[in-house]
Structures are given as C-alpha cells and as structure tokens.
Design a protein around this motif. Structure first.
Motif, short mmCIF file in Angstrom:
data_model
loop_
_atom_site.label_atom_id
_atom_site.label_comp_id
_atom_site.label_asym_id
_atom_site.label_seq_id
_atom_site.Cartn_x
_atom_site.Cartn_y
_atom_site.Cartn_z
N TYR A 118 0.89 -1.15 0.00
CA TYR A 118 0.00 0.00 0.00
C TYR A 118 0.93 1.20 0.00
O TYR A 118 1.43 1.58 1.05
CB TYR A 118 -0.88 0.02 1.24
CG TYR A 118 -1.81 -1.19 1.37
CD1 TYR A 118 -2.93 -1.32 0.53
CD2 TYR A 118 -1.60 -2.15 2.34
CE1 TYR A 118 -3.80 -2.40 0.66
CE2 TYR A 118 -2.46 -3.23 2.48
CZ TYR A 118 -3.56 -3.35 1.64
OH TYR A 118 -4.41 -4.41 1.78
N ILE A 141 3.98 1.03 2.22
CA ILE A 141 3.78 0.05 3.30
C ILE A 141 3.76 -1.36 2.73
O ILE A 141 2.99 -1.68 1.82
CB ILE A 141 2.46 0.33 4.04
CG1 ILE A 141 2.50 1.72 4.64
CG2 ILE A 141 2.21 -0.72 5.13
CD1 ILE A 141 1.15 2.23 5.12
N ARG A 142 4.64 -2.18 3.29
CA ARG A 142 4.69 -3.57 2.87
C ARG A 142 3.61 -4.34 3.62
O ARG A 142 3.72 -4.56 4.83
CB ARG A 142 6.07 -4.13 3.22
CG ARG A 142 6.20 -5.62 2.97
CD ARG A 142 7.52 -6.13 3.45
NE ARG A 142 7.42 -6.62 4.82
CZ ARG A 142 8.28 -7.46 5.37
NH1 ARG A 142 9.33 -7.87 4.70
NH2 ARG A 142 8.12 -7.88 6.61
N ALA A 143 2.57 -4.76 2.92
CA ALA A 143 1.51 -5.53 3.58
C ALA A 143 1.79 -7.02 3.46
O ALA A 143 1.49 -7.78 4.38
CB ALA A 143 0.16 -5.18 2.97
N ASP A 192 -0.08 -12.25 14.01
CA ASP A 192 -0.64 -11.22 14.89
C ASP A 192 -1.22 -10.08 14.06
O ASP A 192 -1.13 -10.07 12.84
CB ASP A 192 0.44 -10.69 15.83
CG ASP A 192 0.92 -11.77 16.78
OD1 ASP A 192 0.11 -12.65 17.14
OD2 ASP A 192 2.11 -11.74 17.15
N ASN A 193 -1.76 -9.09 14.73
CA ASN A 193 -2.26 -7.90 14.04
C ASN A 193 -1.16 -7.28 13.21
O ASN A 193 -0.02 -7.18 13.65
CB ASN A 193 -2.78 -6.87 15.05
CG ASN A 193 -4.11 -7.30 15.64
OD1 ASN A 193 -4.83 -8.09 15.03
ND2 ASN A 193 -4.41 -6.79 16.82
N GLY A 194 -1.52 -6.86 11.99
CA GLY A 194 -0.55 -6.22 11.12
C GLY A 194 0.32 -7.19 10.35
O GLY A 194 1.21 -6.78 9.61
N ALA A 195 0.05 -8.49 10.51
CA ALA A 195 0.88 -9.50 9.85
C ALA A 195 0.61 -9.59 8.35
O ALA A 195 1.45 -10.06 7.59
CB ALA A 195 0.65 -10.86 10.51
N GLY A 196 -0.59 -9.14 7.95
CA GLY A 196 -0.94 -9.20 6.54
C GLY A 196 -2.06 -10.17 6.22
O GLY A 196 -2.36 -10.43 5.06
N LYS A 197 -2.72 -10.68 7.26
CA LYS A 197 -3.76 -11.68 7.07
C LYS A 197 -4.94 -11.12 6.24
O LYS A 197 -5.40 -11.76 5.31
CB LYS A 197 -4.27 -12.20 8.42
CG LYS A 197 -3.18 -12.78 9.32
CD LYS A 197 -3.74 -13.41 10.58
CE LYS A 197 -4.51 -12.44 11.47
NZ LYS A 197 -3.67 -11.32 12.00
N SER A 198 -5.38 -9.91 6.59
CA SER A 198 -6.51 -9.32 5.86
C SER A 198 -6.15 -9.05 4.41
O SER A 198 -6.97 -9.24 3.50
CB SER A 198 -6.95 -8.00 6.50
OG SER A 198 -7.25 -8.21 7.84
N THR A 199 -4.92 -8.62 4.20
CA THR A 199 -4.47 -8.34 2.84
C THR A 199 -4.48 -9.62 2.01
O THR A 199 -4.93 -9.63 0.86
CB THR A 199 -3.05 -7.73 2.88
OG1 THR A 199 -3.11 -6.52 3.65
CG2 THR A 199 -2.55 -7.42 1.49
P1 ADP Z 1 -3.68 -8.23 9.59
O1 ADP Z 1 -4.97 -8.54 8.94
O2 ADP Z 1 -2.81 -9.43 9.80
O3 ADP Z 1 -3.85 -7.44 10.84
P2 ADP Z 1 -3.34 -6.37 7.40
O4 ADP Z 1 -3.32 -7.12 6.13
O5 ADP Z 1 -4.59 -5.68 7.76
O6 ADP Z 1 -2.84 -7.30 8.58
O7 ADP Z 1 -2.19 -5.26 7.34
C1 ADP Z 1 -0.87 -5.49 6.93
C2 ADP Z 1 -0.13 -4.16 6.88
O8 ADP Z 1 -0.65 -3.35 5.84
C3 ADP Z 1 -0.24 -3.34 8.15
O9 ADP Z 1 0.96 -2.67 8.36
C4 ADP Z 1 -1.37 -2.38 7.84
O10 ADP Z 1 -1.25 -1.18 8.59
C5 ADP Z 1 -1.15 -2.13 6.37
N1 ADP Z 1 -2.40 -1.81 5.64
C6 ADP Z 1 -3.48 -2.59 5.54
N2 ADP Z 1 -4.41 -2.04 4.77
C7 ADP Z 1 -3.92 -0.85 4.35
C8 ADP Z 1 -4.38 0.21 3.52
N3 ADP Z 1 -5.56 0.16 2.92
N4 ADP Z 1 -3.58 1.24 3.36
C9 ADP Z 1 -2.38 1.29 3.92
N5 ADP Z 1 -1.86 0.36 4.70
C10 ADP Z 1 -2.61 -0.71 4.92
#
Ligand code: ADP
Ligand code: ADP
Length: 235
Positions: free
Chosen positions: A13, A16-18, A37-44
C-alpha cells in the motif's frame, strides 16, 4: 493441482509492505491455516484471494490457471467463498432468508437457486442438519443465533452453493471455548465435504486442531510454512 496457490506474492500500500514473498497452497479436502498477529498481513491476503485487491508481484493461481481477480463477484464465480468476521447478515431476517440472501444464479454449476419459500425453509433446515446443526426454527431472526451459530450458517451456505474454496476470516475470534469448538467442527465438516479451506486465525491452538498446512506471517513476511507432518511429534 492446488485449488488455490499463491507463489511468492507481494502487496504494497504505497510504501507500506503488507505482504512480501508469501506462498500458500490450498488443496481439496484440506485446511490451510494462516497465522499471524495484528498487522501481519492476514486481511491483505484474504482480500487478494477474495478479489478485493490485486497483488503487485508473484503469482496467484486457481486450479493451475494464473489469475488476477477484479472483483468479489469474480472470486465467487470461480468458486471462492469468503466468510468475514463481521458476517454480512441482516439480523432481523429469518435464518432461511439469510441462507438464500444474494443467491441469484451465478455462472457455472450448483443447485438451482430458484426455489419457493417452503422449499427454501426446508433446504436451510436440511443443509444445517447435514453439517450437524439441528436448528428447529429456521424462521427465527438470524440475530437471535449465537455468533458461532451464525458462522456455521455462513459456512453451510457456502458449501450448499457449491464453493470449492472457503476462506474464513478469524471465525473463532469473538467466541468462547465451547462455541469455538462447534465452529471448528463445522470447518472440519466443510473440509470433509471436499472443500479447500483457508483458515485465518491468530489462535495457534485452533489452527493445530484442524489444520493440514500452516503459514505463519509476521509484518507481511512469511516466517514459517509447514505441513502437518512437520509439526507433529510422532513419525
Ligand atoms: P492483519 O490482517 O494481519 O492485521 P493487514 O493485512 O490488515 O494485517 O495489514 C498489513 C499491513 O498493511 C499493516 O501494516 C497495515 O497497517 C497495512 N495496511 C493494511 N491495509 C492498508 C491500507 N488500505 N492502506 C495502507 N496500509 C494498509
Ligand atoms: P488494488 O489491489 O485494488 O489495486 P490498491 O493498491 O489500489 O488496491 O489499494 C487498496 C486500498 O488501499 C485502496 O482503498 C487505497 O486507497 C488504499 N491505499 C493504498 N495505498 C495506501 C496508502 N499508502 N495509505 C493508505 N491507503 C492506501
């Protein structure tokens, strides 16, 4: 071939390395767990598989064909169903209507979706029962079900509508021990029905209870990738 394969996938992003260099295989009749953990990239990772985002590097393949999914609709048409944590249910709607919500015919196979109300009620009851949930009253508002039961309805729905791959976003995150057990049993039932499952979780215990493959993410990087054999103690 794998139902879904991510090979060295990266997503940024801006700066930011997701995700960076993440690989994952999902096979029919198996559960692939993604831990972190949170911020690991799971949602991405979910968003890429579910057609909400596209990867920047690496390869994403479905049944051996390299793809870039342009929309959630496309993911669904290719047999990938995603159950999000905040289930998109309408709380006041009866369970059976939620079960059939948004079930307008899609391309490809699957049972005919043009059913009458009586049949939809019966189908909902039967499909839930088939997966081990005995819900006597499918007319009750879905909002009256527990969080675990709602997860189960969403999973049964994906199975019924012919999904090949089921992506589960932290299905046990908000649940207690008992409810978590019910949902995990249900996830295993989907696997036994032949689906490939992606189980996203930050709970290693839940992952190890049902998982066949494990990917561990940390700040977007892949710090571990293991098969069940590699992490079990017996030979
Ligand atoms: P998780 O689901 O494991 O908590 P995310 O995939 O949400 O992790 O996030 C991975 C990284 O990407 C984090 O550093 C988060 O802050 C960043 N991130 C996620 N979505 C966005 C976005 N839309 N814009 C910028 N940074 C993002
Ligand atoms: P796609 O995979 O669909 O091309 P994008 O890379 O465009 O996705 O970004 C997905 C989402 O993240 C968009 O809503 C975008 O606005 C947001 N986003 C992307 N980069 C950043 C960033 N550096 N900071 C905040 N949000 C971002």
């Amino acid at each position: 071939t794998a139902l879904v394969e991510l090979d060295d996938v990266s997503k940024y992003y801006g700066n930011i390395r997701a995700l960076e260099g993440v690989s994952l295989e999902v096979h029919a009749g198996e559960i692939s767990c993604v831990l972190g953990d949170n911020g690991a990239g799971k949602s991405t990772l979910i968003k890429i598989i579910a057609g909400l985002h596209q990867h920047d590097a690496g390869a994403f393949s479905i049944e051996g064909e390299e793809v870039r999914l342009a929309s959630p609709r496309e993911a669904l048409d290719r047999g990938i169903a995603t159950v999000y944590q905040d289930l998109a249910v309408v709380p006041l709607m009866p369970v059976w209507r939620n079960f059939f919500l948004g079930s307008e015919p899609t391309r490809g196979s699957g049972p005919s979706k043009r059913l009458d109300v009586r049949l939809m009620r019966e189908t909902t009851r039967r499909e839930l029962l088939r997966m081990g949930i005995d819900l006597r009253d499918v007319d009750q508002p879905i909002g009256t079900l527990s969080g675990g039961e709602r997860q189960c309805v969403a999973i049964a729905r994906a199975v019924y509508f012919g999904a090949k791959v089921l992506v589960l976003d932290e299905p046990t995150a908000a649940l207690g021990v008992k409810q978590s057990g019910v949902v995990l049993k249900y996830v295993a039932a989907a696997r036994d029905a032949g689906l490939g499952v992606v189980l996203i979780t930050h709970n290693p215990h839940h992952a190890y209870l049902v998982g066949d493959r494990f990917v561990l993410l940390k700040r977007g990087g892949m710090v571990g990738s293991h098969s069940k054999q590699e992490i079990t103690l017996d030979e």
